[in-house]
Design a protein around this motif. Structure first.
Motif, short mmCIF file in Angstrom:
data_model
loop_
_atom_site.label_atom_id
_atom_site.label_comp_id
_atom_site.label_asym_id
_atom_site.label_seq_id
_atom_site.Cartn_x
_atom_site.Cartn_y
_atom_site.Cartn_z
N GLU A 87 0.84 -1.20 0.00
CA GLU A 87 0.00 0.00 0.00
C GLU A 87 0.88 1.26 0.00
O GLU A 87 2.10 1.15 0.11
CB GLU A 87 -1.01 -0.04 1.15
CG GLU A 87 -0.43 -0.29 2.50
CD GLU A 87 -0.19 0.98 3.26
OE1 GLU A 87 0.95 1.20 3.67
OE2 GLU A 87 -1.13 1.75 3.44
N ALA A 123 0.80 -6.73 2.66
CA ALA A 123 -0.17 -7.71 3.16
C ALA A 123 0.55 -9.01 3.50
O ALA A 123 1.24 -9.58 2.65
CB ALA A 123 -1.25 -7.96 2.11
N LEU A 174 -0.11 -12.79 5.61
CA LEU A 174 -1.08 -13.70 6.21
C LEU A 174 -0.38 -14.61 7.21
O LEU A 174 0.81 -14.94 7.03
CB LEU A 174 -1.74 -14.55 5.13
CG LEU A 174 -2.57 -13.77 4.10
CD1 LEU A 174 -2.79 -14.60 2.86
CD2 LEU A 174 -3.89 -13.33 4.70
N ALA A 186 -6.81 -11.81 0.73
CA ALA A 186 -6.57 -10.55 1.44
C ALA A 186 -7.71 -9.54 1.27
O ALA A 186 -7.71 -8.52 1.95
CB ALA A 186 -5.26 -9.93 0.96
N VAL A 228 -8.18 -7.72 -1.36
CA VAL A 228 -7.52 -6.57 -1.97
C VAL A 228 -7.62 -6.64 -3.49
O VAL A 228 -7.43 -7.70 -4.09
CB VAL A 228 -6.03 -6.52 -1.55
CG1 VAL A 228 -5.27 -5.45 -2.32
CG2 VAL A 228 -5.93 -6.27 -0.05
N CYS A 285 -9.00 -1.98 -0.57
CA CYS A 285 -9.21 -3.07 0.39
C CYS A 285 -10.68 -3.31 0.65
O CYS A 285 -11.47 -2.37 0.76
CB CYS A 285 -8.50 -2.76 1.70
SG CYS A 285 -6.71 -2.63 1.51
N GLN A 317 -12.04 -10.17 3.13
CA GLN A 317 -11.47 -11.41 2.63
C GLN A 317 -12.60 -12.31 2.13
O GLN A 317 -13.71 -12.25 2.63
CB GLN A 317 -10.70 -12.14 3.74
CG GLN A 317 -9.41 -11.47 4.14
CD GLN A 317 -8.79 -12.17 5.34
OE1 GLN A 317 -9.27 -11.97 6.45
NE2 GLN A 317 -7.75 -12.96 5.12
N LEU A 320 -5.16 -11.78 8.19
CA LEU A 320 -4.49 -10.74 7.39
C LEU A 320 -3.93 -9.66 8.30
O LEU A 320 -4.61 -9.19 9.21
CB LEU A 320 -5.49 -10.12 6.41
CG LEU A 320 -4.99 -8.92 5.61
CD1 LEU A 320 -3.86 -9.32 4.66
CD2 LEU A 320 -6.15 -8.29 4.84
N TRP A 367 -0.95 -6.13 8.14
CA TRP A 367 -0.16 -5.24 7.29
C TRP A 367 1.13 -4.93 8.04
O TRP A 367 1.09 -4.39 9.13
CB TRP A 367 -0.95 -3.97 6.97
CG TRP A 367 -2.12 -4.27 6.09
CD1 TRP A 367 -3.38 -4.59 6.48
CD2 TRP A 367 -2.11 -4.32 4.67
NE1 TRP A 367 -4.17 -4.84 5.39
CE2 TRP A 367 -3.42 -4.68 4.25
CE3 TRP A 367 -1.14 -4.11 3.69
CZ2 TRP A 367 -3.77 -4.81 2.91
CZ3 TRP A 367 -1.49 -4.25 2.35
CH2 TRP A 367 -2.79 -4.59 1.98
#
Length: 147
Positions: free
Chosen positions: A20, A26, A28, A65, A67, A98, A101, A112, A114
């Motif tokens: 981002e 991102a 996991l 994610a 996204v 975003c 999920q 998830l 960041w």
């Protein structure tokens, strides 16, 4: 038609570094009891029939994610093992939107988060990633961003 399209997609996979605007990526996490605990990994997964590597990456990023990315940069394609023709396709995804999920039943435990890119790279150097594609994608994305 590319060579990867002719080979088939049953074992190929894509892995994504979703970054981002503030430089967070991102990441996991999930428990993998068979492998001894919780591990870190990047969004990604196997290609479905008829998908290109980028289409697979877009779908996996959206599902795992939540996204959607506007900008995609290929980072390379690598053999997964010596005994297979399967390839792993790595991508840097930016300009993100975003949402929720869309996890499948087998992905229900995926959490998830960041992380700053250096923290994710540090986790890779500590062996906290389950699969090899994530650390390689992070290093290549870090290099691509710096140039």
């Amino acid at each position: 038609m590319s060579d990867t399209s002719r080979r088939g997609t049953e074992h190929d996979a894509s892995v994504i570094v979703a970054r981002e605007t503030e430089g967070m990526v991102a990441v996991l996490t999930a428990e993998f009891p068979r492998h001894g605990g919780e591990y870190v990994f990047l969004p990604g997964g196997r290609r479905e029939d008829g998908e290109t590597p980028e289409e697979c990456a877009r779908r996996e990023l959206r599902e795992e994610a939540g996204v959607i990315a506007q900008t995609w940069r290929p980072l390379g394609s690598y053999a997964i093992t010596l005994n297979s023709t399967a390839r792993i396709h790595l991508f840097l995804a930016e300009r993100l939107t975003c949402g929720p999920q869309q996890l499948t039943p087998s992905e229900e435990g995926f959490k998830l988060m960041w992380w700053p890119m250096p923290e994710a790279i540090h986790a890779a150097t500590e062996g906290r990633f389950l699969l090899q594609g994530g650390p390689l994608a992070l290093l290549l994305a870090h290099q691509a961003i710096a140039t």
